[in-house]
Design a protein around this motif. Structure first.
Motif, PDB file in Angstrom:
ATOM      1  N   ASP A 352      -3.590  15.413 -32.157  1.00 34.39           N
ATOM      2  CA  ASP A 352      -4.834  15.984 -32.646  1.00 34.39           C
ATOM      3  C   ASP A 352      -6.068  15.350 -31.999  1.00 34.39           C
ATOM      4  OD1 ASP A 352      -4.631  13.509 -33.705  1.00 34.39           O
ATOM      5  OD2 ASP A 352      -4.976  14.108 -35.800  1.00 34.39           O
ATOM      6  N   GLY A 353      -5.889  14.428 -31.062  1.00 36.43           N
ATOM      7  CA  GLY A 353      -7.040  13.792 -30.400  1.00 36.43           C
ATOM      8  C   GLY A 353      -7.650  12.656 -31.180  1.00 36.43           C
ATOM      9  N   LEU A 354      -7.114  12.355 -32.358  1.00 39.12           N
ATOM     10  CA  LEU A 354      -7.645  11.264 -33.190  1.00 39.12           C
ATOM     11  C   LEU A 354      -6.606  10.182 -33.417  1.00 39.12           C
ATOM     12  CD1 LEU A 354      -9.498  13.452 -35.840  1.00 39.12           C
ATOM     13  CD2 LEU A 354     -10.477  12.314 -33.865  1.00 39.12           C
ATOM     14  N   GLY A 355      -5.591  10.114 -32.598  1.00 40.29           N
ATOM     15  CA  GLY A 355      -4.560   9.095 -32.755  1.00 40.29           C
ATOM     16  C   GLY A 355      -3.420   9.548 -33.641  1.00 40.29           C
ATOM     17  N   GLY A 356      -3.358  10.834 -34.069  1.00 42.81           N
ATOM     18  CA  GLY A 356      -2.272  11.326 -34.911  1.00 42.81           C
ATOM     19  C   GLY A 356      -1.661  12.605 -34.343  1.00 42.81           C
ATOM     20  N   ARG A 357      -0.789  13.244 -35.115  1.00 49.89           N
ATOM     21  CA  ARG A 357      -0.134  14.483 -34.716  1.00 49.89           C
ATOM     22  C   ARG A 357      -0.458  15.561 -35.716  1.00 49.89           C
ATOM     23  NH1 ARG A 357       3.886  13.583 -30.936  1.00 49.89           N
ATOM     24  NH2 ARG A 357       4.989  15.469 -31.516  1.00 49.89           N
ATOM     25  N   ALA A 358      -0.557  16.837 -35.234  1.00 49.68           N
ATOM     26  CA  ALA A 358      -0.895  17.963 -36.114  1.00 49.68           C
ATOM     27  C   ALA A 358      -0.152  19.229 -35.638  1.00 49.68           C
ATOM     28  CB  ALA A 358      -2.409  18.181 -36.123  1.00 49.68           C
ATOM     29  N   LYS A 359       0.028  20.148 -36.533  1.00 55.37           N
ATOM     30  CA  LYS A 359       0.669  21.453 -36.235  1.00 55.37           C
ATOM     31  C   LYS A 359      -0.399  22.477 -35.891  1.00 55.37           C
ATOM     32  CE  LYS A 359       4.651  20.801 -39.264  1.00 55.37           C
ATOM     33  NZ  LYS A 359       5.391  21.348 -40.432  1.00 55.37           N
ATOM     34  N   PHE A 360      -0.093  23.333 -34.929  1.00 54.48           N
ATOM     35  CA  PHE A 360      -1.048  24.379 -34.563  1.00 54.48           C
ATOM     36  C   PHE A 360      -0.246  25.588 -34.076  1.00 54.48           C
ATOM     37  CE2 PHE A 360      -0.314  21.859 -30.836  1.00 54.48           C
ATOM     38  CZ  PHE A 360      -0.151  22.786 -29.810  1.00 54.48           C
ATOM     39  N   ILE A 361      -0.905  26.784 -34.129  1.00 55.74           N
ATOM     40  CA  ILE A 361      -0.287  28.062 -33.759  1.00 55.74           C
ATOM     41  C   ILE A 361      -0.707  28.401 -32.351  1.00 55.74           C
ATOM     42  CG2 ILE A 361      -0.048  30.502 -34.292  1.00 55.74           C
ATOM     43  CD1 ILE A 361      -0.707  29.760 -37.202  1.00 55.74           C
ATOM     44  N   GLN A 362       0.270  28.684 -31.531  1.00 53.62           N
ATOM     45  CA  GLN A 362      -0.016  29.024 -30.132  1.00 53.62           C
ATOM     46  C   GLN A 362       0.553  30.410 -29.873  1.00 53.62           C
ATOM     47  OE1 GLN A 362       1.708  26.397 -27.307  1.00 53.62           O
ATOM     48  NE2 GLN A 362       0.777  27.405 -25.518  1.00 53.62           N
TER      49      GLN A 362
END
Length: 364
Positions: A352-362
């Protein structure tokens, strides 16, 4: 030809070689033997009958008329026996004297041995005494050296006292008042010694004046050098203060940027949490919202935080972003998304660009 009589002192027969003497008791002896007897005996008595006699009773010389051998009587065996007995007695007396002398020799040998032992003991004592004498000589030399050192120290102390008096007088000349100096010069009197003392004072004052001039010159040079160093140090301090103020301003700006970045990060985390919650339940509304979010331009609040570049820096800013406008859809309003197209979208997980992981729709 020997006379058939002998001296009872030396046991030798009378002959014409030695004088024969007699005393008033009638006994005859050699004159030399009788004189020696009177000189060595404790009392003047006859050596044979022990009667009291004196030297004035001595008949110093007797004369004998000896007949020829042809008129002599035949040898008597009894006289020969007597002569033999006399010789035996004389031999025994000689042996007895020899034994006495042997005893004397033995006693003298013992005495010599004792004297040798005493001599060795005395030699040891002499050696010890000589060693003690050598030690005492060394101590005497050491004491003499100390005495010489003491005498030299006394002489040096006397000279130092004289110098100290001279220095006190010079101190009085240099730092005292005029009345005190005049009184000191008046106390010196008039004479050769006073003139010598005044000459010494003058020479010392001249040397002190020269030393003061030299020290004054060196002090001025040192003062100029210190002034130059102080000026250079003050200029360095001013430069350092300017740099320090500039660094403080930069630090203050960086701290403000960090505070703003922290605030933006906190708000973004909250929005990401809300988005993750919405993405966890895939409905058509959420899918539409997610497509709107991905396809529409990001608002100002969702832009990536960046640090401000210092005013005097020439580095390239790597945080520069470019805003790209989303093309319109031909005036048509977005309608409901068919289910077939929604199935072609893929849900992925990334940073996510903040040092963590996130889910997103592609979209596929």
């Amino acid at each position: 030809m020997p006379i058939r009589a002998y001296c009872t002192i030396c046991s030798d027969f009378f002959d014409h070689c030695k004088d024969v003497a007699a005393i008033h008791c009638g006994h005859t002896f050699h004159h030399e033997c009788l004189l020696q007897w009177f000189q060595t005996a404790p009392s003047k008595t006859c050596p044979q009958c022990r009667k009291q006699v004196s030297t004035r009773h001595i008949i110093s010389k007797l004369f004998f008329d000896v007949g020829g051998e042809e008129h002599s009587s035949p040898v008597d065996p009894e006289s020969l026996q007597n002569e033999l007995d006399r010789l035996k007695a004389l031999l025994s007396s000689k042996e007895r004297d020899w034994r006495d002398r042997q005893k004397t020799v033995d006693s003298l040998r013992e005495t010599v041995e004792r004297q040798k032992v005493d001599l060795e003991r005395v030699r040891k004592e002499v050696g010890e005494k000589e060693m003690l004498c050598s030690v005492l000589r060394k101590q005497m030399k050491y004491l003499e050296n100390q005495q010489n050192e003491i005498l030299s120290a006394k002489e040096e102390a006397r000279q130092l006292r004289t110098k100290m008096k001279t220095y006190e007088s010079l101190d009085l000349l240099l730092q005292g008042q005029r009345a005190e100096v005049e009184a000191m010069i008046a106390d010196m009197g008039v004479g050769q010694s006073a003139m010598e003392q005044l000459s010494i004072y003058c020479i010392s004052l001249k040397k002190e004046y020269e030393n003061l001039k030299t020290s004054y010159r060196s002090t001025n040079e040192m003062c100029e050098k210190l002034k130059r160093e102080v000026f250079a140090s003050s200029s360095k301090v001013q430069k350092t203060m300017l740099e320090l103020n500039r660094s403080k301003e930069d630090l203050r700006t960086v701290q403000e940027d960090l505070k703003n970045a922290d605030k933006e990060i906190t708000s973004l985390k909250k929005k990401v949490e809300i988005l993750q919650k919405t993405l966890s339940t895939p409905t058509r509304t959420n899918e539409a919202l997610s497509r709107l979010v991905f396809e529409s331009p990001a608002p100002v609040e969702l832009k990536q935080p960046r640090l401000h570049q210092p005013a005097d820096s020439e580095d390239i800013d790597l945080n520069v972003t470019f805003d790209i406008s989303t093309p319109e859809l031909g005036g048509r309003k977005p309608g409901p998304v068919p289910s077939k197209k929604m199935r072609m979208d893929a849900v992925r997980t990334g940073f996510d660009g903040l040092g963590g992981r996130a889910k997103f729709i592609q979209p596929v």
